[in-house]
Scaffold this motif. Sequence first.
Motif, PDB file in Angstrom:
ATOM      1  N   SER A  24       8.396 -19.119 -15.741  1.00 41.80           N
ATOM      2  CA  SER A  24       9.681 -19.228 -15.045  1.00 41.80           C
ATOM      3  C   SER A  24      10.513 -17.949 -15.122  1.00 41.80           C
ATOM      4  N   GLY A  25      10.300 -17.113 -16.124  1.00 36.10           N
ATOM      5  CA  GLY A  25      11.054 -15.870 -16.231  1.00 36.10           C
ATOM      6  C   GLY A  25      10.350 -14.680 -15.608  1.00 36.10           C
ATOM      7  N   LEU A  26       9.304 -14.947 -14.842  1.00 32.76           N
ATOM      8  CA  LEU A  26       8.504 -13.880 -14.254  1.00 32.76           C
ATOM      9  C   LEU A  26       9.152 -13.364 -12.970  1.00 32.76           C
ATOM     10  N   ASP A  27       9.112 -12.066 -12.771  1.00 29.53           N
ATOM     11  CA  ASP A  27       9.662 -11.439 -11.564  1.00 29.53           C
ATOM     12  C   ASP A  27       8.607 -11.501 -10.458  1.00 29.53           C
ATOM     13  N   PHE A  28       8.724 -12.476  -9.567  1.00 31.85           N
ATOM     14  CA  PHE A  28       7.742 -12.655  -8.499  1.00 31.85           C
ATOM     15  C   PHE A  28       7.925 -11.649  -7.368  1.00 31.85           C
ATOM     16  N   ALA A  29       8.998 -10.886  -7.378  1.00 28.83           N
ATOM     17  CA  ALA A  29       9.220  -9.867  -6.348  1.00 28.83           C
ATOM     18  C   ALA A  29       8.193  -8.748  -6.447  1.00 28.83           C
ATOM     19  N   GLN A  30       7.538  -8.616  -7.580  1.00 29.36           N
ATOM     20  CA  GLN A  30       6.559  -7.547  -7.755  1.00 29.36           C
ATOM     21  C   GLN A  30       5.240  -7.840  -7.037  1.00 29.36           C
ATOM     22  N   PHE A  31       5.029  -9.079  -6.626  1.00 35.13           N
ATOM     23  CA  PHE A  31       3.784  -9.443  -5.957  1.00 35.13           C
ATOM     24  C   PHE A  31       3.841  -9.097  -4.486  1.00 35.13           C
ATOM     25  N   ARG A  32       2.687  -8.825  -3.903  1.00 38.13           N
ATOM     26  CA  ARG A  32       2.606  -8.587  -2.469  1.00 38.13           C
ATOM     27  C   ARG A  32       1.425  -9.384  -1.931  1.00 38.13           C
ATOM     28  N   PRO A  33       1.479  -9.747  -0.669  1.00 34.96           N
ATOM     29  CA  PRO A  33       0.389 -10.537  -0.094  1.00 34.96           C
ATOM     30  C   PRO A  33      -0.932  -9.768  -0.176  1.00 34.96           C
ATOM     31  N   MET A  34      -1.993 -10.515  -0.368  1.00 35.45           N
ATOM     32  CA  MET A  34      -3.318  -9.915  -0.462  1.00 35.45           C
ATOM     33  C   MET A  34      -4.228 -10.612   0.519  1.00 35.45           C
ATOM     34  N   ARG A  35      -5.025  -9.845   1.191  1.00 38.21           N
ATOM     35  CA  ARG A  35      -5.959 -10.400   2.157  1.00 38.21           C
ATOM     36  C   ARG A  35      -7.369 -10.266   1.631  1.00 38.21           C
ATOM     37  N   PHE A  36      -8.111 -11.339   1.661  1.00 39.16           N
ATOM     38  CA  PHE A  36      -9.491 -11.301   1.204  1.00 39.16           C
ATOM     39  C   PHE A  36     -10.407 -11.347   2.414  1.00 39.16           C
ATOM     40  N   GLU A  37     -11.443 -10.536   2.389  1.00 40.71           N
ATOM     41  CA  GLU A  37     -12.409 -10.510   3.474  1.00 40.71           C
ATOM     42  C   GLU A  37     -13.725 -11.080   2.973  1.00 40.71           C
ATOM     43  N   PHE A  38     -14.122 -12.196   3.566  1.00 43.02           N
ATOM     44  CA  PHE A  38     -15.337 -12.867   3.127  1.00 43.02           C
ATOM     45  C   PHE A  38     -16.489 -12.671   4.107  1.00 43.02           C
ATOM     46  N   GLU A  39     -16.152 -12.473   5.376  1.00 40.51           N
ATOM     47  CA  GLU A  39     -17.190 -12.352   6.383  1.00 40.51           C
ATOM     48  C   GLU A  39     -17.928 -11.020   6.237  1.00 40.51           C
ATOM     49  N   ARG A  40     -19.225 -11.083   6.270  1.00 38.20           N
ATOM     50  CA  ARG A  40     -20.047  -9.886   6.132  1.00 38.20           C
ATOM     51  C   ARG A  40     -19.919  -9.023   7.388  1.00 38.20           C
ATOM     52  N   LYS A  41     -19.836  -7.736   7.177  1.00 38.43           N
ATOM     53  CA  LYS A  41     -19.737  -6.811   8.302  1.00 38.43           C
ATOM     54  C   LYS A  41     -21.140  -6.426   8.728  1.00 38.43           C
ATOM     55  N   THR A  42     -21.546  -6.865   9.915  1.00 35.06           N
ATOM     56  CA  THR A  42     -22.909  -6.629  10.374  1.00 35.06           C
ATOM     57  C   THR A  42     -22.964  -5.678  11.560  1.00 35.06           C
ATOM     58  N   ALA A  43     -21.830  -5.348  12.139  1.00 29.19           N
ATOM     59  CA  ALA A  43     -21.798  -4.441  13.296  1.00 29.19           C
ATOM     60  C   ALA A  43     -21.010  -3.190  12.917  1.00 29.19           C
ATOM     61  N   GLN A  44     -21.255  -2.131  13.661  1.00 34.12           N
ATOM     62  CA  GLN A  44     -20.629  -0.845  13.353  1.00 34.12           C
ATOM     63  C   GLN A  44     -19.964  -0.294  14.611  1.00 34.12           C
ATOM     64  N   LEU A  45     -18.851   0.393  14.432  1.00 36.10           N
ATOM     65  CA  LEU A  45     -18.122   1.020  15.524  1.00 36.10           C
ATOM     66  C   LEU A  45     -17.918   2.490  15.183  1.00 36.10           C
ATOM     67  N   ASN A  46     -18.341   3.358  16.080  1.00 36.08           N
ATOM     68  CA  ASN A  46     -18.101   4.794  15.923  1.00 36.08           C
ATOM     69  C   ASN A  46     -17.236   5.243  17.081  1.00 36.08           C
ATOM     70  N   MET A  47     -16.178   5.983  16.790  1.00 34.29           N
ATOM     71  CA  MET A  47     -15.290   6.428  17.865  1.00 34.29           C
ATOM     72  C   MET A  47     -14.692   7.779  17.534  1.00 34.29           C
ATOM     73  N   ARG A  48     -14.297   8.479  18.561  1.00 36.51           N
ATOM     74  CA  ARG A  48     -13.625   9.764  18.398  1.00 36.51           C
ATOM     75  C   ARG A  48     -12.139   9.566  18.672  1.00 36.51           C
ATOM     76  N   LEU A  49     -11.321  10.175  17.824  1.00 36.46           N
ATOM     77  CA  LEU A  49      -9.862  10.106  17.952  1.00 36.46           C
ATOM     78  C   LEU A  49      -9.301  11.508  17.826  1.00 36.46           C
ATOM     79  N   PRO A  50      -8.133  11.744  18.402  1.00 37.68           N
ATOM     80  CA  PRO A  50      -7.459  13.014  18.117  1.00 37.68           C
ATOM     81  C   PRO A  50      -7.178  13.101  16.614  1.00 37.68           C
ATOM     82  N   ALA A  51      -7.288  14.292  16.062  1.00 34.58           N
ATOM     83  CA  ALA A  51      -7.111  14.482  14.619  1.00 34.58           C
ATOM     84  C   ALA A  51      -5.764  13.961  14.143  1.00 34.58           C
ATOM     85  N   GLY A  52      -4.719  14.175  14.914  1.00 37.89           N
ATOM     86  CA  GLY A  52      -3.389  13.714  14.530  1.00 37.89           C
ATOM     87  C   GLY A  52      -3.317  12.202  14.407  1.00 37.89           C
TER      88      GLY A  52
END
Length: 87
Positions: A24-52
């Motif tokens: 009850s005396g814990l500062d919960f403001a220090q926590f931030r949302p966390m996203r978990f990724e469970f799905e396996r990445k099976t595809a790949q994307l390669n793209m060119r972008l401006p350096a900026g």
Amino acid sequence: MGKRKVPELRTDAAAEAFLEQDLSGLDFAQFRPMRFEFERKTAQLNMRLPAGLLNAVKQRAAARGMPYTRFVREAVEAALATPDKAR
């Protein structure tokens, strides 16, 4: 007395012991949302972008404490989650 911070918990046993106490005396403001990724990445994307643009992506990802590739994936997911607007 001020709010307590969560100590660094290096083992599951330490985490379990910490959670057994009164939080009850814990500062919960220090926590931030966390996203978990469970799905396996099976595809790949390669793209060119401006350096900026790539540098801006990397800076934004670093500010959020994540790899820039995950940041790009989240941006794509967010774009696809919004309804399509007629052009």
